[in-house]
Write a protein that holds these residues in place. Sequence first.
Motif, PDB file in Angstrom:
ATOM      1  N   GLN A 136       0.827  -1.210   0.000  1.00 51.84           N
ATOM      2  CA  GLN A 136       0.000   0.000   0.000  1.00 51.84           C
ATOM      3  C   GLN A 136       0.864   1.265   0.000  1.00 51.84           C
ATOM      4  OE1 GLN A 136      -2.586   0.317   3.397  1.00 51.84           O
ATOM      5  NE2 GLN A 136      -3.645   2.108   2.592  1.00 51.84           N
ATOM      6  N   ALA A 139       2.646   1.740  -3.337  1.00 48.93           N
ATOM      7  CA  ALA A 139       1.720   2.252  -4.356  1.00 48.93           C
ATOM      8  C   ALA A 139       1.541   3.763  -4.226  1.00 48.93           C
ATOM      9  CB  ALA A 139       0.381   1.534  -4.247  1.00 48.93           C
ATOM     10  N   GLU A 146      -2.030  -0.754  -6.408  1.00 47.82           N
ATOM     11  CA  GLU A 146      -1.218  -1.723  -5.664  1.00 47.82           C
ATOM     12  C   GLU A 146      -0.689  -2.826  -6.576  1.00 47.82           C
ATOM     13  OE1 GLU A 146      -3.060  -3.067  -2.048  1.00 47.82           O
ATOM     14  OE2 GLU A 146      -3.333  -1.014  -1.310  1.00 47.82           O
TER      15      GLU A 146
END
Length: 197
Positions: A136, A139, A146
Amino acid sequence: MNYSTISSALASQSYDKIADICDNLMLQVAAEGVSYQDEWPYAIHLLGHIYVDDINSARFIWKSIPSSIKENKLEVVAAWKIGQKLWTRDYGGVHEAIRGFDWSQELNGLVAAYSELYTKKMFQLLLSAYSTISIQDTAVFLGMTEDDATSYVLQQGWAVDPASRMLTVKKQPIVTEQKVDPGKLQRLTEYVFHLEH
């Protein structure tokens, strides 16, 4: 006012030169005493400085822009939004600011090139700062979904633990300089001298 040098730099994708071209052109125009503020390519100028990671200059330019321009030129405001996110170190916000505006044809290439450059810079930051990081968070830093972020870092040799959703960073090998032993260097010099004479 002739902006052909700016247009040429954009056309040739010489994005790293745009800030200097704009700065020099602005000084030239100011020296001539010509009023340029209403037609100045502020968005290009801001993005030129952002591209070369000169946020202080971009901030100065933003402060010097007349309020009428800030109110009426949405692309100028959108360019500065990227600068604001960089200024506050809102790494994910930079990607949002880039994607959050429908850039003109003139600026589309510059913004896309900066987006790619920024993603690479964030990857290098992750590489140097982390040994493990969540999918997470990765990203957010890379401005990707993700799945895309995971795919991107796996291509760089990182490992993923699907159960914990954590990534293990693959550190780049550290290149060390070999120290030359002065004694060996002296013997080599004597050997070469002997061969030549």
